[in-house]
Scaffold this motif. Structure first.
Motif, short mmCIF file in Angstrom:
data_model
loop_
_atom_site.label_atom_id
_atom_site.label_comp_id
_atom_site.label_asym_id
_atom_site.label_seq_id
_atom_site.Cartn_x
_atom_site.Cartn_y
_atom_site.Cartn_z
N SER A 207 0.84 -1.20 0.00
CA SER A 207 0.00 0.00 0.00
C SER A 207 0.87 1.25 0.00
N ASN A 208 1.95 1.18 0.77
CA ASN A 208 2.86 2.32 0.83
C ASN A 208 3.46 2.61 -0.55
N ALA A 209 3.82 1.54 -1.27
CA ALA A 209 4.41 1.73 -2.59
C ALA A 209 3.45 2.46 -3.53
N VAL A 210 2.17 2.07 -3.47
CA VAL A 210 1.18 2.73 -4.33
C VAL A 210 1.03 4.20 -3.94
N VAL A 211 1.00 4.47 -2.64
CA VAL A 211 0.91 5.86 -2.17
C VAL A 211 2.09 6.68 -2.69
N GLN A 212 3.28 6.09 -2.63
CA GLN A 212 4.47 6.81 -3.10
C GLN A 212 4.40 7.10 -4.60
N ILE A 213 3.90 6.13 -5.36
CA ILE A 213 3.77 6.34 -6.81
C ILE A 213 2.79 7.48 -7.08
N MET A 214 1.65 7.46 -6.37
CA MET A 214 0.65 8.52 -6.55
C MET A 214 1.25 9.88 -6.20
N ARG A 215 2.07 9.88 -5.16
CA ARG A 215 2.68 11.13 -4.69
C ARG A 215 3.64 11.66 -5.75
N MET A 216 4.43 10.75 -6.34
CA MET A 216 5.39 11.16 -7.36
C MET A 216 4.71 11.82 -8.55
N HIS A 217 3.55 11.28 -8.90
CA HIS A 217 2.83 11.83 -10.04
C HIS A 217 1.89 12.96 -9.62
N ALA A 218 1.84 13.22 -8.32
CA ALA A 218 0.93 14.22 -7.75
C ALA A 218 -0.52 13.99 -8.18
N VAL A 219 -0.96 12.76 -8.05
CA VAL A 219 -2.32 12.40 -8.44
C VAL A 219 -3.29 12.67 -7.29
N PRO A 220 -4.35 13.43 -7.57
CA PRO A 220 -5.38 13.55 -6.54
C PRO A 220 -6.20 12.26 -6.53
N TYR A 221 -6.37 11.66 -5.37
CA TYR A 221 -7.14 10.41 -5.32
C TYR A 221 -7.87 10.28 -4.01
N GLU A 222 -8.89 9.43 -4.04
CA GLU A 222 -9.60 9.14 -2.81
C GLU A 222 -9.10 7.80 -2.29
N SER A 223 -8.84 7.71 -1.00
CA SER A 223 -8.36 6.44 -0.48
C SER A 223 -9.35 5.87 0.52
N HIS A 224 -9.41 4.55 0.54
CA HIS A 224 -10.28 3.86 1.50
C HIS A 224 -9.46 2.82 2.25
N ASP A 225 -9.57 2.86 3.56
CA ASP A 225 -8.81 1.94 4.41
C ASP A 225 -9.62 0.66 4.63
N VAL A 226 -9.15 -0.44 4.05
CA VAL A 226 -9.91 -1.69 4.19
C VAL A 226 -9.77 -2.29 5.60
N LEU A 227 -8.75 -1.85 6.33
CA LEU A 227 -8.56 -2.40 7.68
C LEU A 227 -9.62 -1.87 8.65
N SER A 228 -10.24 -0.75 8.28
CA SER A 228 -11.25 -0.21 9.19
C SER A 228 -12.66 -0.66 8.79
N ASP A 229 -12.75 -1.51 7.79
CA ASP A 229 -14.06 -1.97 7.33
C ASP A 229 -13.94 -3.37 6.74
N GLU A 230 -14.23 -4.35 7.55
CA GLU A 230 -14.08 -5.76 7.15
C GLU A 230 -14.95 -6.09 5.94
N ASN A 231 -16.11 -5.47 5.91
CA ASN A 231 -17.04 -5.66 4.81
C ASN A 231 -16.43 -5.22 3.48
N LEU A 232 -15.76 -4.08 3.55
CA LEU A 232 -15.12 -3.52 2.37
C LEU A 232 -13.90 -4.36 1.97
N ARG A 233 -13.20 -4.85 2.98
CA ARG A 233 -11.98 -5.62 2.72
C ARG A 233 -12.28 -6.85 1.86
N GLN A 234 -13.34 -7.56 2.20
CA GLN A 234 -13.72 -8.71 1.38
C GLN A 234 -14.46 -8.25 0.13
N GLY A 235 -15.31 -7.23 0.32
CA GLY A 235 -16.15 -6.75 -0.78
C GLY A 235 -15.35 -6.29 -1.99
N ILE A 236 -14.25 -5.62 -1.73
CA ILE A 236 -13.46 -5.08 -2.85
C ILE A 236 -12.78 -6.21 -3.61
#
Lengths: 83, 146
Positions: free
Chosen positions: B58-87
């Motif tokens: 996850s950190n690697a993806v964040v770093q890539i997004m940062r390098m390209h200065a991409v605006p993005y929305e992030s969702h933490d799957v660790l705070s939502d078990e439903n989302l973790r499996q759902g995604i």
């Protein structure tokens, strides 16, 4: 079930008709973190996502316990260019 | 009259708010994800948050997004078990992180890294109207090129 480098290498080679497979266990032995390089002509004409999906399908069962998995998927042609 | 009208309007408002809340809670996870990925150009489902990723991938993806200065929305799957499996079910992809561009699943960490290296990511971002910061950065000098 703890998977080994040898097991994964054999399975990937067989299922993907791979000409070259490198499997590295990066988990210090617990078997949950692997990195693989697969060279196969089954990847010809497939974009990256499709290649990775193919590998994920082959390792569907295994990926339930292997939670950190890094893959590189090359066609034979791409592999030759690299080496 | 005025009072009556106001009460009426408020009650309609309350009902609709309640209704939309209730319906959102009942929406299947698949539909929620649908909304999330379609309402944002770039979405990252990750472990932890961009300022504190809780997994190297996850950190690697964040770093890539940062390098390209991409605006993005992030969702933490660790705070939502439903989302973790759902995604995972939604994209038929077994691992986290997962990146979506324009509502489409693009890949996980490996794919993002390889797209970043090949220059493909810059092209994909361009398609949705995001100019990568790497384009405005100093071009690499000749001797650095292979």
């Amino acid at each position: 079930m703890v998977y080994t480098e040898g097991y994964l290498k054999e399975k990937l080679t067989k299922e993907l008709d791979a000409v070259h497979v490198e499997v590295t266990d990066e988990s210090d032995g617990c078997g949950a973190k692997f990195s693989v390089l697969i060279v196969s002509d089954k990847f010809n004409g497939k974009p990256l996502l499709a290649r990775h999906r193919l590998v994920n399908t082959v390792l569907q069962e295994e990926l339930k316990t292997i939670h950190a998995f890094t893959q590189k998927t090359l066609t034979v042609e791409q592999y030759k260019q690299k080496s | 009259m005025n009072n009556l009208l106001r009460r009426h309007v408020i009650s309609i408002y309350n009902n609709s708010v309640k209704l939309s809340f209730r319906s959102f809670a009942d929406v299947p996870i698949k539909d929620k994800i649908d909304q999330i990925v379609k309402n944002n150009k770039v979405v990252v489902f990750m472990k932890g948050v961009p300022d504190a990723p809780r997994c190297g991938f996850s950190n690697a993806v964040v770093q890539i997004m940062r390098m390209h200065a991409v605006p993005y929305e992030s969702h933490d799957v660790l705070s939502d078990e439903n989302l973790r499996q759902g995604i995972k079910d939604y994209s038929n992809w077994p691992t986290i992180p997962q990146v979506f561009i324009n509502g489409e699943f693009v890949g996980g960490c490996d794919i993002m890294l390889q797209m970043h290296q090949s220059g493909e990511l810059v092209e994909e971002l361009k398609k949705v109207g995001i100019k990568s910061a790497l384009l405005t950065a100093e071009p690499p000098k000749d001797e650095e090129k292979k």
